[in-house]
Design an enzyme around this catalytic site. Structure first.
Site: not given
Length: 257
Positions: A100, A178, A9, A172, A218, A102, A11
């Site tokens: 996701h 991150g 991904n 996730e 991560s 985010e 992003k």
């Protein structure tokens, strides 16, 4: 045996020129043993929307699959800033990430919206990668399974059993994305196992046993082997480490049984 899936991904990273360069470097690294790798795993990259056309060209003749990072559930209409299934499919997109963390936490997408996206992806003959995961506060509060199972149930509500073979789920943990922190293989396996049991309750055991559940959070070349060794971890949804050909190639070459 479920074929492993390693999905990158990207992003909001990489221009079309940079995306082509990354694919060229990745193919140079992987093409020498592509046939061997293809026997046990699939590879996918999900560039930003504007980079998809360039990456599609760079992937020509390759077995690497092309994904997208999001998609609207309507076919067309007055939805400023959105992208439809038809727009993605004309460039050869086969997989779309839905839900996701985010999108959930920064852009406030709720379970109902994500469920509509997932159902639309399947209806348009593509594969949804449905993401689920808990925040640090939810984990510390002992609510991990409660949160991820609700996300899963609402995310697959519009996907019929006969279409469930298209589904991919990605666990996730939000607190591990991150941050450099990663769920231990044991923590990840516990959640993956619970997700598979919930899928079995919903679709039946035979269908659930064929659905791939990825780990994301991560993922690096240093931890992938220990993660992928767990029985219910069927691959990885990779963020930052997928932006460099050497690190992503090493993850793709993870030791699988």
């Amino acid at each position: 045996m479920r074929k492993k899936l390693f999905a990158g991904n990207w992003k909001m990273n990489l221009t079309p020129v940079e995306g082509r360069s990354l694919i060229a470097a990745l193919r140079a690294d992987l093409d020498s043993d592509a046939a061997t790798l293809a026997a046990g795993r699939e590879i996918m990259v999900a560039p930003p929307f504007l980079t998809i056309p360039a990456v599609a060209q760079a992937l020509a003749g390759s077995s690497i699959l092309l994904g997208a990072q999001n998609m609207h559930f309507e076919d067309k209409g007055a939805f400023t800033g959105e992208v439809s299934a038809a727009m993605l499919r004309c460039f050869g997109v086969t997989h779309v990430i839905a839900g996701h963390s985010e999108r959930r936490h920064i852009f406030k997408e709720d379970n109902d919206l994500i469920g509509k996206r997932s159902a639309a992806i399947v209806a348009n003959r593509m594969t949804p990668i449905l993401c689920v995961g808990e925040t640090l506060a939810e984990r510390d509060g002992g609510r991990t399974l409660e949160v991820v199972l609700i996300q899963l149930q609402q995310g697959i509500a519009g996907i019929k059993p006969e279409d469930a073979g298209r589904l991919v789920v990605a666990y996730e943990p939000v607190w591990a994305i991150g941050t450099g922190r990663t769920a231990t293989p044991e923590q990840a396996q516990q959640v993956h196992s619970a997700l598979r049991e919930a899928l079995a309750d919903h679709y039946g055991r035979a269908v659930a046993d064929d659905i791939r559940i990825l780990y994301g959070g991560s993922v690096t070349q240093d931890n992938i082997d220990s993660l992928i060794a767990k029985p219910d971890i069927d691959g990885a949804l990779v963020g930052g480490a997928s932006l460099k050909a050497d690190s992503f190639a090493r993850i793709i070459r993870a030791q699988i049984g």
